[in-house]
Design a protein around this motif. Structure first.
Motif, short mmCIF file in Angstrom:
data_model
loop_
_atom_site.label_atom_id
_atom_site.label_comp_id
_atom_site.label_asym_id
_atom_site.label_seq_id
_atom_site.Cartn_x
_atom_site.Cartn_y
_atom_site.Cartn_z
N ALA A 32 -3.80 13.96 5.76
CA ALA A 32 -3.64 12.51 6.15
C ALA A 32 -4.77 11.75 5.77
N ARG A 33 -5.94 12.33 5.86
CA ARG A 33 -7.27 11.47 5.33
C ARG A 33 -7.14 11.22 4.11
N MET A 34 -6.71 12.25 3.26
CA MET A 34 -6.77 12.11 1.73
C MET A 34 -5.40 11.07 1.34
N LYS A 35 -4.20 11.63 1.78
CA LYS A 35 -3.25 10.82 1.15
C LYS A 35 -2.72 9.65 1.81
N LEU A 36 -3.42 9.02 2.94
CA LEU A 36 -3.29 7.72 3.51
C LEU A 36 -4.47 7.17 3.24
N LYS A 37 -5.41 7.40 2.55
CA LYS A 37 -6.49 6.69 2.08
C LYS A 37 -6.23 5.46 1.27
N GLY A 38 -6.35 4.37 1.34
CA GLY A 38 -5.89 3.16 0.88
C GLY A 38 -4.71 2.52 1.19
N ARG B 169 0.66 -1.06 -0.13
CA ARG B 169 0.07 0.21 -0.05
C ARG B 169 0.69 1.32 -0.01
N LYS B 170 1.72 1.27 0.81
CA LYS B 170 2.72 2.35 1.02
C LYS B 170 3.77 2.44 -0.38
N THR C 21 6.54 3.49 10.99
CA THR C 21 7.00 4.16 9.81
C THR C 21 6.46 5.44 9.40
N SER C 22 7.11 6.30 8.43
CA SER C 22 6.32 7.57 8.42
C SER C 22 5.16 7.50 7.53
N GLY C 23 4.11 8.29 7.85
CA GLY C 23 2.95 8.24 7.33
C GLY C 23 2.89 9.14 5.96
N ASN C 24 3.22 8.17 4.90
CA ASN C 24 3.33 8.85 3.68
C ASN C 24 3.28 7.80 2.47
N PRO D 112 6.78 13.60 1.65
CA PRO D 112 7.21 13.67 3.08
C PRO D 112 5.93 13.39 3.66
N GLN D 113 6.19 13.15 5.00
CA GLN D 113 5.07 12.56 5.82
C GLN D 113 3.83 13.78 6.21
#
Length: 796
Positions: A360-366, A258-259, A344-347, A352-353
């Motif tokens: 975060a809601r948008m970029k980490l969706k999925g 996913r990441k 790990t970094s949230g990205n 960038p994290q």
């Protein structure tokens, strides 16, 4: 508000007044309460306050009491304080009659520093775990000895109104602590509790707050989800992080997919050092680094008989990167988990994290299944710092949370330096501000080739310039004209009328090492050995294996690695087979090698490539600039050994992998492969003998681990021998080792020991990365030294 302490003066003693100006990291660390307590102890009257220069004390008492007070300020300073100097001046006027008091901050010219974010102290940790305490299980518990600093600050002086905590007015209980100089939360600007402070909650993928099970809070619910195999995005102190069970192979593999981070090792968090020891070999010194207030990720050797983690945590590695909980939220998470977590970094890979909730809601969706959120703004993004023990000492590989923006006092001769802004490089970017005889290096920001990181770099620089009211007299940039940092630096210099100073890449690496070790501006030349990926050289070529005779202002290239074509330019940095072909073609000839070793995996791979076109590129010098890069030598060897020959997914991957291979083969490697040393201007370290021996070993079926080890040993001997020859020839006693390739533990340790055995003083980066993360410091001190010396010459 005024806090007073009464004093009974001995009427028989002379009373004098002194002003003490305390400079250093003395704001936001409980320094004023310490002053107040010591003033009471030594029966002084007067006042203490924060201002733009640090802490100012005006005190009256007997000469003996004042002297003892001054000594005690240094000896009993708070844990996070750093005193760079105390200036003393006699005061006129009569002794005040109000005892000793703490008064409000004053504005003024900003020269004080900001303390780095600090891991949770033992007292706060105990409160969070005490059911009878009003802060039981409160994730934002802190005091003057710990908690957020740079991550929440918007301006200096460091007061609550200048931080993101201004959105949370204190309740009566917190206000009482904040105003009591006898309390460890006196003027702890992030002070809060469940009544008045930030709150934490748990969301699902639709942004809906989850209903909690009976008896659990949001953090306990996150623990339950991690145990169940879910991936949870956690808003930390300097950005979002992604967490999952490190022993759950399915969860770890899902996170990688996913990441889009397919190979790079994941960082881990353990509850305590005892848990780390179940998976890694931990020395006393490494434990000390792990448990420090900086709270970095520490790279350990994996325990040969340790507990098992998911294979996807650190594929192909013999090391594990662990950190301990450094916020109350992390402590609460780990308290009820029996195994480490990936943290790990949230990205997405290379970005960038995230720091803001909506992003975060948008970029980490999925990517994430759930989000553990809070409502305190992160003003300044901070990645986790990374540290590894190399050649007997802890070395920072990435300098960020826990260390930045702590300034470094510059060596003798730099006090008169103008204000310099240094822009760093393209990769692992940082920037540096020089003012008042000190350098402030930013936290690690990342690779500017990524648009979001470039935007983040600009935002961080704007913040630092506001924090320190900084307008540069000179702007230092890398000599490479295409670096985005160079282009932006030129624009700043033009817009603000600052002098532009271009600095050669490898000279900056050496200068950063000299500055860190306190080498004065007037130093005799040293020998700098810089091994890295590449940087633009004086001849327009791409350098990367360099031996420089230099001081802060000048350098001479004495030797280098034999230059080899960089086939495809930037593509060669991501496709190791290109470097293997370039080396084989140059030193032995492709057709000869293909005929002699037809069954090699690298031969079969290269036959599938357009080798005729590649040879024409070399012959016509089309998109194949010559490069002396040390990093590309490692890539070439890795490709021949079948280590990510086709492509790498992150910088340095192939080199890291063959270092791990070599670690396993050192015991059987013997003397290592020979390297050619050819006299000339510059002297060259060549590759024909090395490749001849390596290919012969490969044909004989020698284990890859032994081949990798022999390559490391032979290269170290060649570098050490060349450095010793050059040092003797030029009367040099000091050698500075730098560049990202020297983060290789085998190589640095072996080269440093060879030089020490020859009686040379060896300097190595420790507090700042040897890679490009330390480059801005080197640029800054070179520019400052040139300005100082140029001004001195003009005045003579």
């Amino acid at each position: 508000m005024v806090i007073e302490a009464n004093r009974a003066t001995d009427q028989d003693e002379e009373v004098i007044g002194v002003a003490l100006r305390v400079r250093g990291l003395v704001q936001g660390v409980g320094f004023r309460p310490t002053v107040w307590r010591l003033a009471r102890k030594f029966e002084l009257s007067g006042e203490v306050l924060n201002d733009g220069e640090g802490v100012l004390i005006r005190a009256w008492g007997s000469p003996r009491s004042l002297a003892r007070f001054g000594d005690a300020l240094v000896e009993e300073r708070p844990p996070l304080a750093r005193i760079d100097g105390i200036e003393r001046m006699l005061l006129g006027g009569s002794e005040p009659q109000h005892g000793f008091r703490i008064v409000a901050s004053e504005a003024g010219t900003i020269t004080t520093g900001i303390v780095a974010d600090a891991a949770t102290c033992p007292d706060c940790r105990a409160e969070v775990q005490d059911p009878s305490n009003r802060r039981y299980r409160y994730p934002f518990t802190n005091c003057t000895h710990c908690g957020p600093r740079l991550s929440i600050v918007r301006a200096i002086p460091y007061d609550r109104a200048s931080t993101s905590m201004v959105a949370f007015p204190m309740c009566e209980d917190c206000r009482a602590e904040y105003e009591d100089p006898g309390d460890r939360r006196f003027h702890a600007e992030p002070n809060a509790c469940p009544v008045c402070g930030p709150r934490v909650w748990l969301e699902d993928v639709r942004g809906r707050e989850l209903a909690l099970e009976r008896g659990e809070d949001a953090v306990a619910a996150a623990v339950r989800l991690i145990r169940a195999g879910f991936i949870v995005a956690i808003k930390g102190i300097g950005g979002f992080q992604l967490a999952c069970d490190a022993a759950n192979a399915e969860a770890v593999d899902q996170l990688r997919t996913r990441k889009r981070r397919y190979h790079k090792p994941f960082a881990l968090m353990a509850r305590d050092t005892a848990m780390v020891r179940a998976y890694a070999d931990v020395t006393v010194e490494e434990a000390r680094s792990l448990e420090s207030s900086a709270g970095p990720i520490v790279i350990f050797d994996a325990a040969t008989a340790g507990e098992l983690l998911a294979p996807g945590v650190a594929p192909g590695q013999s090391t594990l990167g662990f950190m301990l909980p450094y916020t109350p939220l992390h402590h609460l998470l780990m308290r009820d988990l029996a195994r480490p977590i990936v943290l790990t970094s949230g990205n997405l890979s290379d970005e960038p994290q995230c720091t803001q909730n909506d992003a975060a809601r948008m970029k980490l969706k999925g990517v994430a299944d759930y989000w553990l959120m809070h409502d305190r703004d992160i003003v300044n993004r901070l990645d986790d710092s990374v540290l590894r023990r190399i050649d007997g000492a802890p070395v920072l590989l990435r300098r960020a949370r826990g260390f930045a923006p702590e300034p470094i006092r510059l060596p003798e001769g730099f006090a008169a330096a103008p204000r310099v802004l240094a822009m760093g490089a393209e990769l692992k970017s940082t920037f540096c501000l020089v003012r008042g005889g000190e350098a402030i290096v930013s936290q690690h920001i990342g690779d500017l080739e990524e648009a979001a990181t470039h935007s983040d770099f600009r935002a961080a620089l704007d913040l630092y310039r506001r924090l320190f009211a900084f307008t540069p007299d000179a702007v230092a940039v890398d000599r490479h004209p295409d670096y985005l940092s160079t282009q932006w630096g030129r624009s700043i210099a033009f817009d603000e009328g600052a002098r532009l100073i271009a600095v050669q890449h490898h000279h900056a690496h050496v200068a950063a090492c000299l500055a860190e070790h306190g080498v004065p501006v007037s130093t005799r030349p040293v020998l700098g050995v810089v091994l890295d990926g590449l940087g633009l050289g004086d001849d327009g070529g791409l350098w990367g294996g360099e031996f420089l005779l230099c001081d802060y202002t000048r350098y001479e290239r004495l030797a280098s690695f034999e230059p080899v074509p960089l086939l495809g330019g930037a593509k060669a940095m991501r496709e190791p087979w290109r470097n293997a072909f370039a080396h084989i073609e140059q030193v032995m000839g492709w057709e000869r090698v293909a005929e002699r070793y037809p069954d090699f995996a690298i031969t079969r791979l290269l036959r599938e490539k357009p080798v005729d076109q590649l040879r024409r590129m070399i012959a016509t010098k089309l998109n194949s600039p010559l490069s002396s890069s040390a990093g590309r030598v490692f890539d070439a060897v890795a490709a021949v050994l079948g280590v990510y020959a086709e492509a790498t997914s992150y910088e340095g991957q192939a080199a890291i992998e063959i270092e791990a291979l070599a670690e396993r083969g050192l015991g059987s490697a013997g003397d290592g492969y020979p390297c050619d040393i050819e006299e000339g201007a510059p002297l060259l370290i060549g590759w024909r003998a090395m490749w001849t021996a390596l290919l012969r070993d490969l044909a004989d079926g020698t284990a890859r681990e032994i081949i990798a080890a022999r390559f490391h040993i032979g290269l170290a001997k060649a570098v050490g021998r060349a450095a010793c020859q050059l040092a003797a020839r030029h009367g040099v006693e000091t050698v500075a080792l730098s560049g990202g390739v020297f983060q290789n533990r085998i190589l640095l340790g072996a080269v440093a020991q060879l030089l020490r055995d020859a009686g040379l003083l060896v300097l190595k980066p420790r507090r700042f990365p040897a890679n490009d993360g330390g480059l801005s410091l080197g640029q800054a001190v070179i520019a400052a030294a040139r300005e100082i010396i140029g001004r001195d010459k003009a005045g003579s």
